[in-house]
Write a protein that holds these residues in place. Structure first.
Motif, PDB file in Angstrom:
ATOM      1  N   PRO A   1     -24.104 -59.784  21.461  1.00 43.13           N
ATOM      2  CA  PRO A   1     -24.855 -60.986  21.825  1.00 43.13           C
ATOM      3  C   PRO A   1     -24.733 -62.078  20.763  1.00 43.13           C
ATOM      4  CG  PRO A   1     -26.235 -59.001  21.963  1.00 43.13           C
ATOM      5  CD  PRO A   1     -24.971 -58.614  21.256  1.00 43.13           C
ATOM      6  N   CYS A   2     -24.975 -63.335  21.170  1.00 44.56           N
ATOM      7  CA  CYS A   2     -25.037 -64.428  20.205  1.00 44.56           C
ATOM      8  C   CYS A   2     -26.452 -64.470  19.648  1.00 44.56           C
ATOM      9  CB  CYS A   2     -24.654 -65.750  20.871  1.00 44.56           C
ATOM     10  SG  CYS A   2     -22.920 -65.802  21.313  1.00 44.56           S
ATOM     11  N   TYR A   3     -26.723 -63.559  18.731  1.00 45.20           N
ATOM     12  CA  TYR A   3     -28.085 -63.345  18.225  1.00 45.20           C
ATOM     13  C   TYR A   3     -28.730 -64.599  17.652  1.00 45.20           C
ATOM     14  CZ  TYR A   3     -26.694 -58.397  18.158  1.00 45.20           C
ATOM     15  OH  TYR A   3     -26.267 -57.145  18.474  1.00 45.20           O
ATOM     16  N   THR A   4     -27.911 -65.429  17.014  1.00 44.79           N
ATOM     17  CA  THR A   4     -28.508 -66.524  16.236  1.00 44.79           C
ATOM     18  C   THR A   4     -28.365 -67.886  16.891  1.00 44.79           C
ATOM     19  OG1 THR A   4     -26.430 -66.839  15.037  1.00 44.79           O
ATOM     20  CG2 THR A   4     -28.044 -65.340  14.055  1.00 44.79           C
ATOM     21  N   THR A   5     -27.654 -67.969  18.017  1.00 39.48           N
ATOM     22  CA  THR A   5     -27.404 -69.293  18.577  1.00 39.48           C
ATOM     23  C   THR A   5     -27.848 -69.423  20.026  1.00 39.48           C
ATOM     24  OG1 THR A   5     -25.156 -68.575  19.120  1.00 39.48           O
ATOM     25  CG2 THR A   5     -25.441 -69.797  17.062  1.00 39.48           C
ATOM     26  N   ASN A   6     -28.395 -68.380  20.618  1.00 39.08           N
ATOM     27  CA  ASN A   6     -28.773 -68.443  22.018  1.00 39.08           C
ATOM     28  C   ASN A   6     -30.113 -67.722  22.205  1.00 39.08           C
ATOM     29  OD1 ASN A   6     -29.060 -68.026  24.788  1.00 39.08           O
ATOM     30  ND2 ASN A   6     -26.841 -67.886  25.111  1.00 39.08           N
ATOM     31  N   TYR A   7     -31.096 -68.481  22.664  1.00 41.41           N
ATOM     32  CA  TYR A   7     -32.445 -67.904  22.795  1.00 41.41           C
ATOM     33  C   TYR A   7     -32.480 -66.704  23.736  1.00 41.41           C
ATOM     34  CZ  TYR A   7     -34.628 -71.667  20.186  1.00 41.41           C
ATOM     35  OH  TYR A   7     -34.996 -72.509  19.189  1.00 41.41           O
ATOM     36  N   GLU A   8     -31.612 -66.736  24.734  1.00 39.94           N
ATOM     37  CA  GLU A   8     -31.585 -65.625  25.688  1.00 39.94           C
ATOM     38  C   GLU A   8     -31.124 -64.330  25.016  1.00 39.94           C
ATOM     39  OE1 GLU A   8     -32.428 -66.239  28.974  1.00 39.94           O
ATOM     40  OE2 GLU A   8     -32.903 -68.238  28.198  1.00 39.94           O
ATOM     41  N   GLN A   9     -30.373 -64.488  23.904  1.00 42.85           N
ATOM     42  CA  GLN A   9     -29.709 -63.316  23.333  1.00 42.85           C
ATOM     43  C   GLN A   9     -30.282 -62.926  21.980  1.00 42.85           C
ATOM     44  OE1 GLN A   9     -25.442 -63.862  23.523  1.00 42.85           O
ATOM     45  NE2 GLN A   9     -25.571 -64.771  25.560  1.00 42.85           N
ATOM     46  N   ILE A  10     -31.406 -63.502  21.680  1.00 39.89           N
ATOM     47  CA  ILE A  10     -32.015 -63.254  20.372  1.00 39.89           C
ATOM     48  C   ILE A  10     -32.407 -61.777  20.253  1.00 39.89           C
ATOM     49  CG2 ILE A  10     -34.470 -63.609  20.836  1.00 39.89           C
ATOM     50  CD1 ILE A  10     -34.246 -65.861  18.625  1.00 39.89           C
ATOM     51  N   LEU A  11     -32.401 -61.279  19.026  1.00 41.92           N
ATOM     52  CA  LEU A  11     -32.712 -59.866  18.799  1.00 41.92           C
ATOM     53  C   LEU A  11     -34.177 -59.581  19.107  1.00 41.92           C
ATOM     54  CD1 LEU A  11     -31.148 -57.415  17.605  1.00 41.92           C
ATOM     55  CD2 LEU A  11     -32.203 -57.962  15.429  1.00 41.92           C
TER      56      LEU A  11
END
Length: 419
Positions: A406-416
DNA sequence: TCTGGGGTCCTAGGACCC
DNA sequence: TCTGGGGTCCTAGGACCC
């Protein structure tokens, strides 16, 4: 003094920051299209997995040793890189970002006696704030700092810093380093130097200037001076505008239809156009190229490229797309299975200085406003929010990326998520 | 019997880097 | 079935100019 800070196994380390359960497990990151291994954790290196090995040759090994395999996630790595660079910039007056995972630091005005300590502090800070492990090499020139960094990795694993602080430490490092380990000596020069009897960097620095100049051009001579401790490579604090901008990709599956290839090319052209606008350049010509799969010897091969002149120079996505499609239609041949296509923007000029054509009927001012608006929206709402119809949505050509994190740091949907 | 000299620009190819 | 992508700099040689 110069420091070269580099992030250890950067792409693997980025993946591990967000998946700490992978600590101790071999990790491999694959190139675009899941083609070959481009980053390996220490455990993966210990298994003998070589840089650039095709992924399909590693499948058995991946399974056998429970290797964590990732497709490359440049959005994540780019963002992690920014964080590391910002931290480094807090320590010294000047930072030159050399690549996504390396930076040269200006150590000239730092308290000399404490450089080793400074190196360790920087390293600990970056580790603490980003989770990324780094190595620091400190020496009198950029080339020596590069070498010091490598030497630190080989001999100072515990502290992760090496400072070539005096003549005997420099000599020790030069003797340890093979000519092939020198930054700027590639396979050709390595072969040549070995045949001439040079084995280590300590041997090479004794070579006569004239001889090096004759056989290795001014590039070799600069290198020689750098290795002797005389700086010959300038600071490059802000990257100069690029002279060519290229985007090309292999297709996930071979393609034969013009419509599909056109869609891919339009997407690549849109990426190039955006890069042009970011550096405020306009292109006066484009090269469009198209290739079949060189490894599929059972299929007919066809490689073609064409240069299309652009008048007047532009960085507008729809205009560039028209030129790119024109080029593609000329070189395309039916009946082949294509693997890759791409587009290169060439003869770049500053966008403000575009020579207007007498017969130009386009409203340039309006077109620029449209592109500005598009870039702003795409920046805030995610790339490709606004796109040209010809870019399509099907993406039949798209890359394989079977192991994307996931794009952990740049996409709110994919945050950890923490439970 | 005999054909200069100096300069620029462009391109292709080589080598290297991450 | 299957092998990445994006750059830079330097040099030699040819075309062209005066």
């Amino acid at each position: 003094m110069y420091a070269l800070v580099d992030c250890n196994n950067f792409y693997c380390s980025c993946e591990r920051v967000f998946a700490p359960q992978l600590e101790g497990r071999p990790v491999v990151v694959l190139s675009n299209n899941d083609g070959c291994a481009i980053a390996r954790s220490e455990e993966a290196k210990a298994l003998g997995i070589q840089m650039g090995t095709p992924a399909y040759l590693l499948e058995a090994e991946f399974k056998q040793y429970n290797v964590a395999v990732f497709s490359s996630n440049y959005t994540l790595y780019g963002d992690m890189s920014d964080r590391v660079m910002k931290l480094l910039a807090g320590f010294v007056p000047q930072v030159e970002i050399y690549s996504i995972d390396e930076a040269f630091l200006d150590m000239h005005d730092m308290p000399f006696a404490n450089l080793l300590e400074l190196g360790m502090t920087m390293r600990n800070t970056v580790r603490q704030h980003t989770g990324i492990p780094t190595t620091v090499g400190i020496a009198a020139t950029k080339t020596l700092a590069k070498m010091a960094n490598r030497y630190a990795k080989k001999t100072r694993r515990d502290i992760g810093v090496f400072w070539a602080a005096n003549a005997s430490l420099v000599q020790e490092m030069l003797q340890f380093s093979e000519v092939s380990d020198i930054w700027g000596i590639g396979p050709q020069h390595t072969l040549f130097l070995r045949r001439q009897g040079f084995r280590t960097a300590a041997d090479f620095i004794k070579a006569p200037d004239d001889w090096v100049r004759t056989n290795m051009s001014v590039v070799g001579l600069r290198l020689l001076h750098e290795l002797r401790g005389i700086p010959a490579i300038e600071w490059e604090l802000e990257p100069p505008p690029k002279q060519h901008i290229c985007t090309s990709r292999s297709f996930g599956k071979l393609q034969t239809h013009l419509a599909d290839i056109k869609e891919a090319l339009c997407n690549f052209m849109a990426v190039v156009a955006q890069k042009l606008r970011r550096q405020q350049s306009a292109a006066k010509s484009l090269q469009v190229f198209l290739k079949t799969h060189p490894h599929r010897t059972d299929l007919k091969q066809y490689n073609a490229a064409i240069v299309v002149d652009i008048n007047p120079a532009t960085n507008s996505t729809p205009e560039l797309i028209k030129y790119a499609v024109k080029g593609l239609e000329i070189i395309y041949r039916p009946g082949y299975w294509f693997k890759k296509c791409g587009v290169v923007a060439m003869e770049l000029v500053p966008e403000g200085q575009v020579q207007q054509s007498m017969f130009d009927v386009t409203d340039r001012q309006k077109s620029k406003q449209v592109m500005d608006a598009m870039d702003r929206i795409n920046k805030s709402l995610g790339k490709d929010t606004v796109r040209m119809a010809v870019q399509g949505y099907e993406k039949r050509y798209r890359l394989r990326a079977a192991h994307l994190s996931p794009c952990y740091t740049t996409n709110y949907e994919q945050i950890l998520k923490v439970n």
